[in-house]
Design a protein around this motif. Structure first.
Motif, PDB file in Angstrom:
ATOM      1  N   GLU A 142       9.238  -4.734  -1.982  1.00  0.00           N
ATOM      2  CA  GLU A 142       9.153  -6.188  -1.746  1.00  0.00           C
ATOM      3  C   GLU A 142      10.108  -6.601  -0.600  1.00  0.00           C
ATOM      4  N   ASP A 143      11.035  -6.077  -0.256  1.00  0.00           N
ATOM      5  CA  ASP A 143      11.874  -6.267   0.878  1.00  0.00           C
ATOM      6  C   ASP A 143      11.382  -5.983   2.127  1.00  0.00           C
ATOM      7  N   THR A 144      10.332  -5.552   2.406  1.00  0.00           N
ATOM      8  CA  THR A 144       9.525  -4.790   3.432  1.00  0.00           C
ATOM      9  C   THR A 144       8.991  -6.250   4.316  1.00  0.00           C
TER      10      THR A 144
ATOM     11  N   ALA B  59       7.034 -11.189   5.674  1.00  0.00           N
ATOM     12  CA  ALA B  59       6.021 -10.283   5.325  1.00  0.00           C
ATOM     13  C   ALA B  59       4.746 -10.526   5.879  1.00  0.00           C
TER      14      ALA B  59
ATOM     15  N   SER C 187      16.021 -13.730  -4.979  1.00  0.00           N
ATOM     16  CA  SER C 187      15.241 -12.248  -5.197  1.00  0.00           C
ATOM     17  C   SER C 187      16.464 -11.346  -4.507  1.00  0.00           C
TER      18      SER C 187
ATOM     19  N   LYS D   7       2.560 -13.469   4.757  1.00  0.00           N
ATOM     20  CA  LYS D   7       3.282 -14.462   4.005  1.00  0.00           C
ATOM     21  C   LYS D   7       4.130 -15.354   5.059  1.00  0.00           C
TER      22      LYS D   7
ATOM     23  N   SER E  52       9.938   2.054   1.680  1.00  0.00           N
ATOM     24  CA  SER E  52       8.807   3.003   1.308  1.00  0.00           C
ATOM     25  C   SER E  52       9.291   4.409   0.889  1.00  0.00           C
TER      26      SER E  52
ATOM     27  N   LYS F  52      14.166  -2.646  -2.332  1.00  0.00           N
ATOM     28  CA  LYS F  52      13.061  -2.656  -3.021  1.00  0.00           C
ATOM     29  C   LYS F  52      11.807  -2.750  -1.884  1.00  0.00           C
TER      30      LYS F  52
END
Length: 126
Positions: free
Chosen positions: A89-91, A40, A63, A43, A125, A87
């Motif tokens: 946060e999986d982007t 990401a 996760s 990160k 999204s 989700k």
């Protein structure tokens, strides 16, 4: 030329699904452990899932457990990552990679993998 090519990424709404593919060319995936990683923005690249040479062992980062499923089709020289319940946060950009030693353990150590694909973007999204 030895290469891995990922495909199947895209834009999906939260709760949606995607199936990523990792196709090998120039060599066979059989006998080798394959890993899926993601990175990401801002990160470090992290291990998401891996599958052993015959598919008998699979691992997932906490996760994604229960939402992602890794599988392989050695006859078609392809590994898949089915992603459900996505989700935001999986982007990330998702990469597949191969361990060079045959019948290696299924691990998430980036340095254990020597050949990487170019990555495919997954955006979750609304």
């Amino acid at each position: 030329q030895l290469q891995l090519v990922e495909s199947g990424g895209g834009l999906v709404q939260p709760g949606g699904s995607l199936r990523l593919s990792c196709a090998a060319s120039g060599f066979t995936l059989a006998y080798r452990t394959i890993g899926w990683f993601r990175q990401a923005p801002g990160k470090e690249r992290e291990g998401v899932s891996c599958i052993s040479d015959r598919g008998g062992t699979t691992n997932y980062v906490d996760s994604v457990k229960g939402r992602f499923t890794i599988s392989r089709d050695n006859a078609n020289n392809t590994v898949y990552l089915q992603m459900n319940g996505l989700k935001p946060e999986d982007t990330a950009v998702y990469y597949c990679a191969i361990r060079p030693v045959v019948r290696s353990a299924c691990t998430f150590g980036r340095s254990d993998y020597t050949l990487w694909g170019q990555g495919t973007q997954v955006t979750v999204s609304s």
